[in-house]
Enzyme design. Structure first.
Site, PDB file in Angstrom:
ATOM      1  N   LYS A  12      25.178 -31.025  17.468  1.00  0.00           N
ATOM      2  CA  LYS A  12      26.211 -31.684  18.271  1.00  0.00           C
ATOM      3  C   LYS A  12      27.420 -32.092  17.407  1.00  0.00           C
ATOM      4  O   LYS A  12      27.339 -32.134  16.172  1.00  0.00           O
ATOM      5  CB  LYS A  12      25.597 -32.896  18.976  1.00  0.00           C
ATOM      6  CG  LYS A  12      24.567 -32.517  20.045  1.00  0.00           C
ATOM      7  CD  LYS A  12      24.125 -33.756  20.817  1.00  0.00           C
ATOM      8  CE  LYS A  12      23.163 -33.399  21.938  1.00  0.00           C
ATOM      9  NZ  LYS A  12      22.767 -34.600  22.727  1.00  0.00           N
ATOM     10  N   PHE A  60      25.485 -41.871  32.204  1.00  0.00           N
ATOM     11  CA  PHE A  60      26.006 -41.445  30.906  1.00  0.00           C
ATOM     12  C   PHE A  60      26.702 -40.093  30.965  1.00  0.00           C
ATOM     13  O   PHE A  60      27.157 -39.582  29.930  1.00  0.00           O
ATOM     14  CB  PHE A  60      24.864 -41.407  29.866  1.00  0.00           C
ATOM     15  CG  PHE A  60      23.700 -40.528  30.254  1.00  0.00           C
ATOM     16  CD1 PHE A  60      23.718 -39.161  30.005  1.00  0.00           C
ATOM     17  CD2 PHE A  60      22.585 -41.076  30.879  1.00  0.00           C
ATOM     18  CE1 PHE A  60      22.657 -38.356  30.361  1.00  0.00           C
ATOM     19  CE2 PHE A  60      21.510 -40.277  31.241  1.00  0.00           C
ATOM     20  CZ  PHE A  60      21.552 -38.912  30.980  1.00  0.00           C
ATOM     21  N   ARG A  88      11.261 -29.596  20.421  1.00  0.00           N
ATOM     22  CA  ARG A  88      11.263 -30.983  20.925  1.00  0.00           C
ATOM     23  C   ARG A  88      10.595 -31.912  19.904  1.00  0.00           C
ATOM     24  O   ARG A  88      11.043 -33.033  19.675  1.00  0.00           O
ATOM     25  CB  ARG A  88      10.521 -31.098  22.274  1.00  0.00           C
ATOM     26  CG  ARG A  88      11.048 -30.217  23.380  1.00  0.00           C
ATOM     27  CD  ARG A  88      12.393 -30.581  23.913  1.00  0.00           C
ATOM     28  NE  ARG A  88      12.490 -31.913  24.484  1.00  0.00           N
ATOM     29  CZ  ARG A  88      13.615 -32.436  24.948  1.00  0.00           C
ATOM     30  NH1 ARG A  88      14.750 -31.738  24.867  1.00  0.00           N
ATOM     31  NH2 ARG A  88      13.648 -33.636  25.465  1.00  0.00           N
ATOM     32  N   THR A  94      15.111 -39.001  22.060  1.00  0.00           N
ATOM     33  CA  THR A  94      16.549 -39.041  22.359  1.00  0.00           C
ATOM     34  C   THR A  94      17.250 -40.134  21.565  1.00  0.00           C
ATOM     35  O   THR A  94      18.331 -39.919  21.010  1.00  0.00           O
ATOM     36  CB  THR A  94      16.766 -39.295  23.866  1.00  0.00           C
ATOM     37  OG1 THR A  94      16.086 -38.269  24.595  1.00  0.00           O
ATOM     38  CG2 THR A  94      18.242 -39.275  24.228  1.00  0.00           C
ATOM     39  N   ARG A 105      16.507 -36.294  14.510  1.00  0.00           N
ATOM     40  CA  ARG A 105      17.292 -37.432  15.017  1.00  0.00           C
ATOM     41  C   ARG A 105      17.078 -38.677  14.169  1.00  0.00           C
ATOM     42  O   ARG A 105      18.015 -39.463  13.975  1.00  0.00           O
ATOM     43  CB  ARG A 105      16.980 -37.661  16.498  1.00  0.00           C
ATOM     44  CG  ARG A 105      17.687 -36.621  17.376  1.00  0.00           C
ATOM     45  CD  ARG A 105      17.224 -36.682  18.779  1.00  0.00           C
ATOM     46  NE  ARG A 105      18.034 -35.860  19.674  1.00  0.00           N
ATOM     47  CZ  ARG A 105      17.628 -35.481  20.879  1.00  0.00           C
ATOM     48  NH1 ARG A 105      16.440 -35.852  21.327  1.00  0.00           N
ATOM     49  NH2 ARG A 105      18.405 -34.737  21.642  1.00  0.00           N
ATOM     50  N   HIS A 118      20.689 -31.096  20.294  1.00  0.00           N
ATOM     51  CA  HIS A 118      20.136 -30.870  21.632  1.00  0.00           C
ATOM     52  C   HIS A 118      19.020 -29.842  21.522  1.00  0.00           C
ATOM     53  O   HIS A 118      19.077 -28.953  20.679  1.00  0.00           O
ATOM     54  CB  HIS A 118      21.229 -30.315  22.559  1.00  0.00           C
ATOM     55  CG  HIS A 118      20.686 -29.748  23.846  1.00  0.00           C
ATOM     56  ND1 HIS A 118      20.475 -30.515  24.972  1.00  0.00           N
ATOM     57  CD2 HIS A 118      20.291 -28.483  24.169  1.00  0.00           C
ATOM     58  CE1 HIS A 118      19.987 -29.738  25.938  1.00  0.00           C
ATOM     59  NE2 HIS A 118      19.861 -28.498  25.472  1.00  0.00           N
ATOM     60  N   GLU A 129      19.718 -21.767  29.138  1.00  0.00           N
ATOM     61  CA  GLU A 129      20.646 -22.296  28.122  1.00  0.00           C
ATOM     62  C   GLU A 129      20.969 -21.258  27.043  1.00  0.00           C
ATOM     63  O   GLU A 129      22.109 -21.196  26.571  1.00  0.00           O
ATOM     64  CB  GLU A 129      20.051 -23.573  27.504  1.00  0.00           C
ATOM     65  CG  GLU A 129      19.993 -24.709  28.518  1.00  0.00           C
ATOM     66  CD  GLU A 129      19.410 -26.004  27.978  1.00  0.00           C
ATOM     67  OE1 GLU A 129      19.018 -26.045  26.794  1.00  0.00           O
ATOM     68  OE2 GLU A 129      19.346 -26.973  28.752  1.00  0.00           O
TER      69      GLU A 129
HETATM   70  P1  CMP Z   1      20.148 -34.439  25.186  1.00  0.00           P
HETATM   71  O1  CMP Z   1      18.697 -34.594  25.466  1.00  0.00           O
HETATM   72  O2  CMP Z   1      20.592 -33.429  24.233  1.00  0.00           O
HETATM   73  O3  CMP Z   1      20.910 -34.169  26.576  1.00  0.00           O
HETATM   74  C1  CMP Z   1      21.288 -35.237  27.398  1.00  0.00           C
HETATM   75  C2  CMP Z   1      21.975 -36.236  26.569  1.00  0.00           C
HETATM   76  O4  CMP Z   1      22.521 -37.358  27.216  1.00  0.00           O
HETATM   77  C3  CMP Z   1      20.995 -36.820  25.588  1.00  0.00           C
HETATM   78  O5  CMP Z   1      20.691 -35.822  24.639  1.00  0.00           O
HETATM   79  C4  CMP Z   1      21.769 -38.011  25.049  1.00  0.00           C
HETATM   80  O6  CMP Z   1      22.541 -37.685  23.929  1.00  0.00           O
HETATM   81  C5  CMP Z   1      22.734 -38.321  26.182  1.00  0.00           C
HETATM   82  N1  CMP Z   1      22.553 -39.685  26.650  1.00  0.00           N
HETATM   83  C6  CMP Z   1      23.468 -40.657  26.529  1.00  0.00           C
HETATM   84  N2  CMP Z   1      23.006 -41.793  27.073  1.00  0.00           N
HETATM   85  C7  CMP Z   1      21.761 -41.530  27.546  1.00  0.00           C
HETATM   86  C8  CMP Z   1      20.783 -42.305  28.223  1.00  0.00           C
HETATM   87  N3  CMP Z   1      20.980 -43.581  28.534  1.00  0.00           N
HETATM   88  N4  CMP Z   1      19.625 -41.702  28.566  1.00  0.00           N
HETATM   89  C9  CMP Z   1      19.404 -40.391  28.268  1.00  0.00           C
HETATM   90  N5  CMP Z   1      20.311 -39.609  27.627  1.00  0.00           N
HETATM   91  C10 CMP Z   1      21.481 -40.176  27.274  1.00  0.00           C
END
Ligand code: CMP
Length: 152
Positions: A12, A60, A88, A94, A105, A118, A129
């Site tokens: 990213k 978001f 994953r 996340t 991460r 991602h 994707e």
């Molecule tokens: P990713 O799983 O790559 O794709 C969706 C993205 O939304 C996730 O990563 C986060 O970077 C972003 N995001 C920002 N805020 C939130 C949140 N509150 N819950 C989940 N994803 C979030």
């Protein structure tokens, strides 16, 4: 049965801008992933909106699109045994505060929004994707059964 498959990862904009791309790709290769395609791109708002269509309407979403268009990112088609599940695991939760030690991460992300990488979350999404960013002919050297060992 475990099988060789493709998934999509994206380094990213926070990680590209922070000079972490090489370390993240190295981490993925050490975890057994083989790069089949990669391209540095600056997503348009329409592209980011379409890619994250599934999140449209979530609180978001606007911030996510703004962030993903804020600078270049590196989509990658990654191949491995059970690629979706393994990626994953390797990237971690996340929110980096909740990610396990040693995950990408935990090592490289700043926050839940600016979280470095991602990964596709299902085989169906992986196919969608990978196809979003790469044409079939761009998937270089796709496995022919001869040159890839079967790290599982
Ligand atoms: P990713 O799983 O790559 O794709 C969706 C993205 O939304 C996730 O990563 C986060 O970077 C972003 N995001 C920002 N805020 C939130 C949140 N509150 N819950 C989940 N994803 C979030």
């Amino acid at each position: 049965m475990a099988s060789l498959s493709l998934t999509l990862g994206i380094v990213k904009p926070d990680a590209v801008e922070g000079g972490k791309t090489g370390q993240i790709v190295a981490h993925l290769e050490q975890a057994g992933f083989v790069l089949r395609a990669a391209r540095l791109v600056r997503l348009s708002e329409a592209q980011a909106g379409a890619f994250y269509e599934v999140h449209r309407g979530r609180p978001f979403y606007a911030e996510l699109v703004r962030f993903m268009t804020s600078g270049p990112c590196l989509p990658m088609a990654l191949q491995r045994i059970d690629a979706v599940a393994h990626l994953r695991t390797v990237i971690g939760a996340t929110d980096p505060a909740e990610a396990a030690a040693g995950t990408i991460r935990k090592l490289f992300a700043e926050s839940k929004g600016r979280n470095a990488i991602h990964a596709s979350d299902s085989q169906d999404n992986a196919e969608r994707e990978v196809g979003f960013f790469f044409a079939e002919g761009e998937l270089a050297g796709l496995w022919d059964g001869k040159n890839v060992d079967s790290k599982g």
